[in-house]
Write a protein that holds these residues in place. Sequence first.
Motif, PDB file in Angstrom:
ATOM      1  N   HIS A 121       0.834  -1.207   0.000  1.00  0.00           N
ATOM      2  CA  HIS A 121       0.000   0.000   0.000  1.00  0.00           C
ATOM      3  C   HIS A 121       0.868   1.257   0.000  1.00  0.00           C
ATOM      4  O   HIS A 121       1.831   1.366   0.756  1.00  0.00           O
ATOM      5  N   ASN A 122       0.526   2.191  -0.867  1.00  0.00           N
ATOM      6  CA  ASN A 122       1.283   3.438  -1.063  1.00  0.00           C
ATOM      7  C   ASN A 122       2.666   3.202  -1.668  1.00  0.00           C
ATOM      8  O   ASN A 122       3.525   4.088  -1.612  1.00  0.00           O
ATOM      9  N   GLY A 123       2.883   2.020  -2.243  1.00  0.00           N
ATOM     10  CA  GLY A 123       4.171   1.712  -2.845  1.00  0.00           C
ATOM     11  C   GLY A 123       4.017   0.912  -4.123  1.00  0.00           C
ATOM     12  O   GLY A 123       3.105   1.163  -4.925  1.00  0.00           O
ATOM     13  N   VAL A 124       4.894  -0.068  -4.289  1.00  0.00           N
ATOM     14  CA  VAL A 124       4.974  -0.832  -5.533  1.00  0.00           C
ATOM     15  C   VAL A 124       4.870  -2.323  -5.233  1.00  0.00           C
ATOM     16  O   VAL A 124       5.535  -2.829  -4.325  1.00  0.00           O
ATOM     17  N   LEU A 174      -7.423  -4.211  -7.570  1.00  0.00           N
ATOM     18  CA  LEU A 174      -6.808  -3.267  -8.492  1.00  0.00           C
ATOM     19  C   LEU A 174      -7.776  -2.146  -8.884  1.00  0.00           C
ATOM     20  O   LEU A 174      -7.354  -1.026  -9.172  1.00  0.00           O
ATOM     21  N   GLU A 175      -9.073  -2.440  -8.852  1.00  0.00           N
ATOM     22  CA  GLU A 175     -10.065  -1.423  -9.174  1.00  0.00           C
ATOM     23  C   GLU A 175     -10.458  -0.608  -7.943  1.00  0.00           C
ATOM     24  O   GLU A 175     -10.462   0.615  -7.973  1.00  0.00           O
ATOM     25  N   SER A 176     -10.795  -1.300  -6.842  1.00  0.00           N
ATOM     26  CA  SER A 176     -11.316  -0.603  -5.658  1.00  0.00           C
ATOM     27  C   SER A 176     -10.220  -0.073  -4.737  1.00  0.00           C
ATOM     28  O   SER A 176     -10.472   0.782  -3.903  1.00  0.00           O
ATOM     29  N   ARG A 177      -9.000  -0.626  -4.887  1.00  0.00           N
ATOM     30  CA  ARG A 177      -7.846  -0.252  -4.055  1.00  0.00           C
ATOM     31  C   ARG A 177      -8.089  -0.536  -2.579  1.00  0.00           C
ATOM     32  O   ARG A 177      -7.519   0.107  -1.704  1.00  0.00           O
ATOM     33  N   ARG A 178      -8.927  -1.508  -2.316  1.00  0.00           N
ATOM     34  CA  ARG A 178      -9.144  -2.029  -0.959  1.00  0.00           C
ATOM     35  C   ARG A 178      -9.445  -3.514  -1.085  1.00  0.00           C
ATOM     36  O   ARG A 178      -9.877  -3.992  -2.130  1.00  0.00           O
ATOM     37  N   ILE A 179      -9.243  -4.251   0.002  1.00  0.00           N
ATOM     38  CA  ILE A 179      -9.597  -5.665   0.023  1.00  0.00           C
ATOM     39  C   ILE A 179     -10.339  -5.948   1.322  1.00  0.00           C
ATOM     40  O   ILE A 179      -9.897  -5.542   2.400  1.00  0.00           O
ATOM     41  N   ALA A 209      -5.318  -1.149  -0.145  1.00  0.00           N
ATOM     42  CA  ALA A 209      -4.424  -1.802  -1.117  1.00  0.00           C
ATOM     43  C   ALA A 209      -4.281  -0.917  -2.343  1.00  0.00           C
ATOM     44  O   ALA A 209      -4.591  -1.312  -3.462  1.00  0.00           O
ATOM     45  N   SER A 210      -3.795   0.305  -2.128  1.00  0.00           N
ATOM     46  CA  SER A 210      -3.569   1.232  -3.230  1.00  0.00           C
ATOM     47  C   SER A 210      -2.086   1.196  -3.588  1.00  0.00           C
ATOM     48  O   SER A 210      -1.256   1.711  -2.833  1.00  0.00           O
ATOM     49  N   PHE A 211      -1.761   0.599  -4.708  1.00  0.00           N
ATOM     50  CA  PHE A 211      -0.372   0.404  -5.086  1.00  0.00           C
ATOM     51  C   PHE A 211      -0.237   0.486  -6.599  1.00  0.00           C
ATOM     52  O   PHE A 211      -1.228   0.409  -7.334  1.00  0.00           O
ATOM     53  N   ILE A 212       0.994   0.658  -7.053  1.00  0.00           N
ATOM     54  CA  ILE A 212       1.300   0.530  -8.482  1.00  0.00           C
ATOM     55  C   ILE A 212       1.814  -0.882  -8.708  1.00  0.00           C
ATOM     56  O   ILE A 212       2.768  -1.303  -8.055  1.00  0.00           O
ATOM     57  N   MET A 213       1.180  -1.596  -9.605  1.00  0.00           N
ATOM     58  CA  MET A 213       1.633  -2.947  -9.913  1.00  0.00           C
ATOM     59  C   MET A 213       2.599  -2.901 -11.094  1.00  0.00           C
ATOM     60  O   MET A 213       2.285  -2.348 -12.147  1.00  0.00           O
ATOM     61  N   VAL A 214       3.782  -3.471 -10.894  1.00  0.00           N
ATOM     62  CA  VAL A 214       4.744  -3.643 -11.972  1.00  0.00           C
ATOM     63  C   VAL A 214       4.929  -5.145 -12.179  1.00  0.00           C
ATOM     64  O   VAL A 214       5.326  -5.852 -11.242  1.00  0.00           O
ATOM     65  N   ALA A 215       4.590  -5.631 -13.341  1.00  0.00           N
ATOM     66  CA  ALA A 215       4.747  -7.048 -13.656  1.00  0.00           C
ATOM     67  C   ALA A 215       5.827  -7.203 -14.718  1.00  0.00           C
ATOM     68  O   ALA A 215       6.030  -6.314 -15.552  1.00  0.00           O
ATOM     69  N   ALA A 216       6.540  -8.304 -14.654  1.00  0.00           N
ATOM     70  CA  ALA A 216       7.591  -8.584 -15.641  1.00  0.00           C
ATOM     71  C   ALA A 216       7.422 -10.001 -16.159  1.00  0.00           C
ATOM     72  O   ALA A 216       7.005 -10.904 -15.415  1.00  0.00           O
ATOM     73  N   MET A 217       7.749 -10.199 -17.421  1.00  0.00           N
ATOM     74  CA  MET A 217       7.603 -11.527 -18.006  1.00  0.00           C
ATOM     75  C   MET A 217       8.521 -11.654 -19.218  1.00  0.00           C
ATOM     76  O   MET A 217       8.921 -10.666 -19.835  1.00  0.00           O
ATOM     77  N   ASN A 218       8.863 -12.893 -19.539  1.00  0.00           N
ATOM     78  CA  ASN A 218       9.539 -13.188 -20.790  1.00  0.00           C
ATOM     79  C   ASN A 218       8.499 -13.191 -21.911  1.00  0.00           C
ATOM     80  O   ASN A 218       7.319 -13.468 -21.668  1.00  0.00           O
ATOM     81  N   PRO A 219       8.899 -12.917 -23.150  1.00  0.00           N
ATOM     82  CA  PRO A 219       7.921 -12.896 -24.236  1.00  0.00           C
ATOM     83  C   PRO A 219       7.473 -14.277 -24.694  1.00  0.00           C
ATOM     84  O   PRO A 219       6.508 -14.395 -25.447  1.00  0.00           O
ATOM     85  N   CYS A 220       8.179 -15.329 -24.254  1.00  0.00           N
ATOM     86  CA  CYS A 220       7.848 -16.687 -24.671  1.00  0.00           C
ATOM     87  C   CYS A 220       8.514 -17.656 -23.698  1.00  0.00           C
ATOM     88  O   CYS A 220       9.309 -17.239 -22.848  1.00  0.00           O
ATOM     89  N   PRO A 221       8.238 -18.959 -23.768  1.00  0.00           N
ATOM     90  CA  PRO A 221       8.858 -19.906 -22.834  1.00  0.00           C
ATOM     91  C   PRO A 221      10.379 -19.882 -22.846  1.00  0.00           C
ATOM     92  O   PRO A 221      11.014 -19.995 -21.791  1.00  0.00           O
ATOM     93  N   CYS A 222      10.996 -19.757 -23.997  1.00  0.00           N
ATOM     94  CA  CYS A 222      12.460 -19.740 -24.035  1.00  0.00           C
ATOM     95  C   CYS A 222      13.024 -18.363 -23.706  1.00  0.00           C
ATOM     96  O   CYS A 222      14.200 -18.234 -23.338  1.00  0.00           O
TER      97      CYS A 222
END
Length: 512
Positions: A299-302, A323-328, A341-354
């Motif tokens: 909350h208030n972070g990342v 993510l919509e209501s910023r509370r749980i 639960a007000s936060f900035i979500m940063v997600a990371a992923m590979n573009p494919c399995p390899c």
Amino acid sequence: MLIKTYGSAVYGIEATTITIEVNITGGTRYYIVGLPDNAVKESLQRIESALSAAGMRMPRQKIVVNLAPADIRKEGSAYDLAIAIGILAASKQLVAPALDDFIILGELSLDGGVQPVKGVLPVAMQAVHDGFKGIILPRANAREAAAVAGLQVYGIDHISEAIAFTSGKQRLNNVTVDVDQTFLDQVDNYDTDFADVQGQENIKRALEIAAAGGHNVLLIGPPGSGKTMLAKRLPTILPPLSLGESLETTKIHSVAGTLGAAKSLMTTRPFRAPHHTISDVALVGGGANPKPGEISLAHNGVLFLDELPEFRRAVLEVMRQPLESRRITISRARFSVDYPASFIMVAAMNPCPCGFHNHPQKTCVCHAGMVQRYLHKISGPLLDRIDLHVEVTPVDFQALASPYPAETSAVVRRRVIAARKRQAQRFEGHATIHCNAQMSARHARDRCHINEHSQALLKTAMERLGLSARAYDRILRVSRTIADMDGSDDIQSEHVAEAIQFRSLDRDSWAG
């Protein structure tokens, strides 16, 4: 003889004062009533040993301990010290006329030591609200409680200190903390900086936009391209915590037990990075005795979700509503608790399995179907809540070896703060909207007007790039943020053009 002492119970991130009534009469049994859990019921064994270590005795009579209000479940070991002092006073081994002035907290060891407890900050705030003069608690929790103005805080290490203090035989030092000075000294105390990252200027630009507008971000790129390194530095360019945000964030970490003994306040924005094997309860909170989850600790972070497709689908889906209501809200049969639960979500992923799809040098060994299946592990509704899709490419040698210093977080933060000020003026009077990412679809259309040229550009982009309909509102919000960063009252075509490029996964041809 009937004696009353006072403790406190924490539900969610709010505290409730508990009256501990101790009555000793003829008989031989010990009773604890008032919906105690096992940890509370077991306290009498700890108390008996601790009193013996302090040179006192456990009365061999009928002892009834009532925890009021009796219809609220009492959990944990924080009542040990208050019950022990009540038993001593009820058995006339202790004369303590000022017990009504204090909240007493602490878990007892068998040797009489007082162990730290969770949730001290909300307890201290409630104590001031209820008119208590002070609080007696473990020394390890003293600085945390001292962050609350108007309360005398007395930290102890052994039950004998509490006995001597409440009987007036010993004075204890009132623990004080200069909250304002502590906050100012540590508010920008980060171990990382954007200057550590060479190259990746386009990714830095995307994260600056995310910080300025509160937008969620998805970083897509091969292993070793710097996704995690960049994500960890996002808190350093967010506006500094206000004192109110700091207290709210500290309350959550106090309840969760993640606040260190040396800390009185959370002065930097939290960064949480749960592993992809996390359960849905650990992520959003809950359990038999509900506790805040990772989304509330952020909350208030990342909140950083690395290897996003590796998270179980059920885990990711429970994040859609917060993510919509910023509370749980965690509901149980007898009660429900509410966590922010007000936060900035940063997600990371590979573009494919390899990991090497669209890589400039390395060859991807995955066929188109494998790439599509990998990307489809992320559901459309969750992807709909991510405003920026950013392709991260590896940094070349020339950028890594550049002798020119990169821009520091402090410089970037000044631009972010300026953009946030414009948004604060725009949403003045809207209690639930503080930045562009929090706008509803209706607000986005009311406050994100674009001219005919920009409208035509957006139409062409949606048709030629195969952008989905859900991308429309996201592009408007991001365009509004980019305009704020430029100091522009109106959204220009260049702002829309830049926002369009951040919708990689909405392109029909992205995965081949």
